[in-house]
Design a protein around this motif. Structure first.
Motif, PDB file in Angstrom:
ATOM      1  N   LYS A 130       8.552   7.617  27.288  1.00  0.00           N
ATOM      2  CA  LYS A 130       9.927   8.086  27.188  1.00  0.00           C
ATOM      3  C   LYS A 130      10.107   9.168  26.134  1.00  0.00           C
ATOM      4  CE  LYS A 130      11.788   3.719  28.864  1.00  0.00           C
ATOM      5  NZ  LYS A 130      12.705   2.586  28.640  1.00  0.00           N
ATOM      6  N   THR A 131       9.327   9.085  25.067  1.00  0.00           N
ATOM      7  CA  THR A 131       9.476  10.052  23.982  1.00  0.00           C
ATOM      8  C   THR A 131       8.909  11.425  24.336  1.00  0.00           C
ATOM      9  OG1 THR A 131       7.400   9.233  23.029  1.00  0.00           O
ATOM     10  CG2 THR A 131       9.458   8.286  22.188  1.00  0.00           C
ATOM     11  N   GLU A 132       8.175  11.506  25.460  1.00  0.00           N
ATOM     12  CA  GLU A 132       7.530  12.762  25.833  1.00  0.00           C
ATOM     13  C   GLU A 132       8.171  13.427  27.046  1.00  0.00           C
ATOM     14  OE1 GLU A 132       3.475  11.748  26.482  1.00  0.00           O
ATOM     15  OE2 GLU A 132       3.086  11.176  24.411  1.00  0.00           O
ATOM     16  N   ILE A 133       9.146  12.791  27.655  1.00  0.00           N
ATOM     17  CA  ILE A 133       9.753  13.324  28.874  1.00  0.00           C
ATOM     18  C   ILE A 133      10.725  14.452  28.548  1.00  0.00           C
ATOM     19  CG2 ILE A 133      11.252  12.790  30.826  1.00  0.00           C
ATOM     20  CD1 ILE A 133      10.083   9.987  30.854  1.00  0.00           C
ATOM     21  N   THR A 134      10.639  15.547  29.309  1.00  0.00           N
ATOM     22  CA  THR A 134      11.547  16.683  29.153  1.00  0.00           C
ATOM     23  C   THR A 134      12.360  16.888  30.427  1.00  0.00           C
ATOM     24  OG1 THR A 134       9.993  18.321  30.046  1.00  0.00           O
ATOM     25  CG2 THR A 134       9.809  17.784  27.680  1.00  0.00           C
ATOM     26  N   ARG A 135      13.377  17.727  30.352  1.00  0.00           N
ATOM     27  CA  ARG A 135      14.176  18.036  31.539  1.00  0.00           C
ATOM     28  C   ARG A 135      13.301  18.675  32.611  1.00  0.00           C
ATOM     29  NH1 ARG A 135      19.604  18.474  33.612  1.00  0.00           N
ATOM     30  NH2 ARG A 135      19.247  19.260  35.711  1.00  0.00           N
ATOM     31  N   ALA A 136      12.311  19.452  32.211  1.00  0.00           N
ATOM     32  CA  ALA A 136      11.412  20.081  33.186  1.00  0.00           C
ATOM     33  C   ALA A 136      10.639  19.031  33.984  1.00  0.00           C
ATOM     34  CB  ALA A 136      10.437  21.018  32.475  1.00  0.00           C
ATOM     35  N   ASP A 137      10.257  17.938  33.331  1.00  0.00           N
ATOM     36  CA  ASP A 137       9.579  16.845  34.036  1.00  0.00           C
ATOM     37  C   ASP A 137      10.498  16.255  35.100  1.00  0.00           C
ATOM     38  OD1 ASP A 137       7.176  16.874  32.479  1.00  0.00           O
ATOM     39  OD2 ASP A 137       8.246  15.833  30.880  1.00  0.00           O
ATOM     40  N   PHE A 138      11.737  15.997  34.708  1.00  0.00           N
ATOM     41  CA  PHE A 138      12.709  15.446  35.657  1.00  0.00           C
ATOM     42  C   PHE A 138      12.979  16.421  36.799  1.00  0.00           C
ATOM     43  CE2 PHE A 138      14.420  12.746  32.023  1.00  0.00           C
ATOM     44  CZ  PHE A 138      13.980  11.552  32.573  1.00  0.00           C
ATOM     45  N   ASP A 139      13.089  17.699  36.486  1.00  0.00           N
ATOM     46  CA  ASP A 139      13.362  18.706  37.509  1.00  0.00           C
ATOM     47  C   ASP A 139      12.256  18.745  38.562  1.00  0.00           C
ATOM     48  OD1 ASP A 139      15.767  19.477  36.399  1.00  0.00           O
ATOM     49  OD2 ASP A 139      14.916  21.157  35.281  1.00  0.00           O
ATOM     50  N   ALA A 140      11.007  18.584  38.132  1.00  0.00           N
ATOM     51  CA  ALA A 140       9.886  18.601  39.073  1.00  0.00           C
ATOM     52  C   ALA A 140       9.960  17.394  40.016  1.00  0.00           C
ATOM     53  CB  ALA A 140       8.565  18.598  38.311  1.00  0.00           C
ATOM     54  N   CYS A 141      10.288  16.230  39.475  1.00  0.00           N
ATOM     55  CA  CYS A 141      10.435  15.028  40.308  1.00  0.00           C
ATOM     56  C   CYS A 141      11.596  15.181  41.280  1.00  0.00           C
ATOM     57  CB  CYS A 141      10.667  13.808  39.428  1.00  0.00           C
ATOM     58  SG  CYS A 141       9.353  13.451  38.277  1.00  0.00           S
ATOM     59  N   ALA A 142      12.707  15.688  40.769  1.00  0.00           N
ATOM     60  CA  ALA A 142      13.891  15.876  41.597  1.00  0.00           C
ATOM     61  C   ALA A 142      13.620  16.845  42.736  1.00  0.00           C
ATOM     62  CB  ALA A 142      15.055  16.370  40.747  1.00  0.00           C
ATOM     63  N   ALA A 143      12.874  17.912  42.455  1.00  0.00           N
ATOM     64  CA  ALA A 143      12.562  18.914  43.472  1.00  0.00           C
ATOM     65  C   ALA A 143      11.725  18.309  44.599  1.00  0.00           C
ATOM     66  CB  ALA A 143      11.825  20.094  42.840  1.00  0.00           C
ATOM     67  N   TYR A 144      10.782  17.455  44.238  1.00  0.00           N
ATOM     68  CA  TYR A 144       9.967  16.796  45.273  1.00  0.00           C
ATOM     69  C   TYR A 144      10.841  15.902  46.144  1.00  0.00           C
ATOM     70  CZ  TYR A 144       6.608  13.918  47.686  1.00  0.00           C
ATOM     71  OH  TYR A 144       5.915  13.270  48.678  1.00  0.00           O
ATOM     72  N   PHE A 145      11.686  15.093  45.514  1.00  0.00           N
ATOM     73  CA  PHE A 145      12.542  14.186  46.280  1.00  0.00           C
ATOM     74  C   PHE A 145      13.492  14.962  47.181  1.00  0.00           C
ATOM     75  CE2 PHE A 145      16.426  11.514  46.620  1.00  0.00           C
ATOM     76  CZ  PHE A 145      15.872  10.466  47.348  1.00  0.00           C
ATOM     77  N   ARG A 146      14.055  16.039  46.656  1.00  0.00           N
ATOM     78  CA  ARG A 146      14.989  16.846  47.470  1.00  0.00           C
ATOM     79  C   ARG A 146      14.262  17.484  48.645  1.00  0.00           C
ATOM     80  NH1 ARG A 146      17.792  18.254  50.580  1.00  0.00           N
ATOM     81  NH2 ARG A 146      19.648  19.583  50.539  1.00  0.00           N
ATOM     82  N   ALA A 147      13.054  17.984  48.432  1.00  0.00           N
ATOM     83  CA  ALA A 147      12.306  18.652  49.494  1.00  0.00           C
ATOM     84  C   ALA A 147      11.904  17.679  50.603  1.00  0.00           C
ATOM     85  CB  ALA A 147      11.054  19.316  48.915  1.00  0.00           C
TER      86      ALA A 147
END
Length: 247
Positions: A130-147
């Motif tokens: 949790k201490t290493e997660i960034t918004r960019a990490d979340f954005d990459a996951c979100a992009a996969y789910f959306r695609a």
């Protein structure tokens, strides 16, 4: 299509809005999530005489409601009183929901409650400290789910089944449909300080089976586990029905 987004990290979580942001232009959406951190709330509810309140929060470009209850409260209250959806998406969680985590997860429990209400649901989590997660990490996951959203929603699932999707640390090397690990989450038990005991957030990866979500996600795969809310052990039920129990 109407999509309700929720989580157990709170209405202002970056992971929650990373995925909601990608759906706001093409779907009717609403975020209904706890007003504070509710991790490991599992399937808990706010029971009488306690009450639940909610408030609308502006500034997101779509409806966001902060609820003074658990993740399951958010789904029940949301569906019945605020925004009735066709699909519920829970996450993206700040941290993993693999194997034994599933038993404690408010993220997975929110999706499970949607299934109880007859609504299709997904639980999304990021397997990273949790201490290493960034918004960019979340954005990459979100992009996969959306695609892959159309593909995932086209899968013919039983009405009692949700999909628990975990994203690995770093760039994924593939996708694995697999089973839930039955190794013990939080194998570290409890540590102690001068203030008392605290949960030791430690996972014993030596216990993990090769064909499980935990092993595959740790190896770099996006894991997708079909979870059923029907917890009946049918093999054992059949065996028990063959026994001669008398009054």
């Amino acid at each position: 299509m109407r999509i309700l987004f929720t989580n157990d990290d709170g209405y202002d979580s970056e992971g929650l809005h990373a995925v909601a942001d990608l759906f706001k232009d093409d779907y009717e959406i609403a975020v209904i999530a706890p007003d504070v951190q509710r991790s490991a709330a599992s399937a808990s509810l706010t029971m009488p005489p306690n009450t639940i309140t909610y408030r609308e929060v502006g500034g997101y470009g779509y409806k966001v409601y902060a609820v003074s209850g658990t993740p399951v409260d958010c789904v029940k209250l949301g569906v019945k009183h605020i925004f009735t959806p066709d699909i519920v998406v829970s996450g993206i969680n700040l941290g993993r929901n693999l194997g034994g985590d599933i038993l404690y997860s408010g993220t997975v429990s929110a999706a499970s409650d949607a299934i109880f209400l007859g609504i299709r649901a997904f639980a999304l989590s990021l397997c990273k400290k949790k201490t290493e997660i960034t918004r960019a990490d979340f954005d990459a996951c979100a992009a996969y789910f959306r695609a892959h959203f159309d593909m995932l929603t086209a899968i013919d699932l039983p009405k009692t089944t949700l999909l628990d999707i975990n994203f690995p640390t770093g760039t994924p090397i593939g996708v694995k449909f697999c089973r839930m690990s039955t190794s013990s989450a939080y194998a570290g038990g409890y540590g102690q300080s001068d203030k008392g005991f605290y949960l030791a957030d430690k996972f014993d990866n030596s216990l993990v089976s090769a064909d499980s979500d935990e092993r595959n996600c740790l190896d770099g795969f996006i894991t997708i586990v079909p979870l059923t809310i029907d917890r009946t052990d049918y093999a054992t039920l059949e065996k028990l029905n063959g026994e001669d129990f008398e009054l």
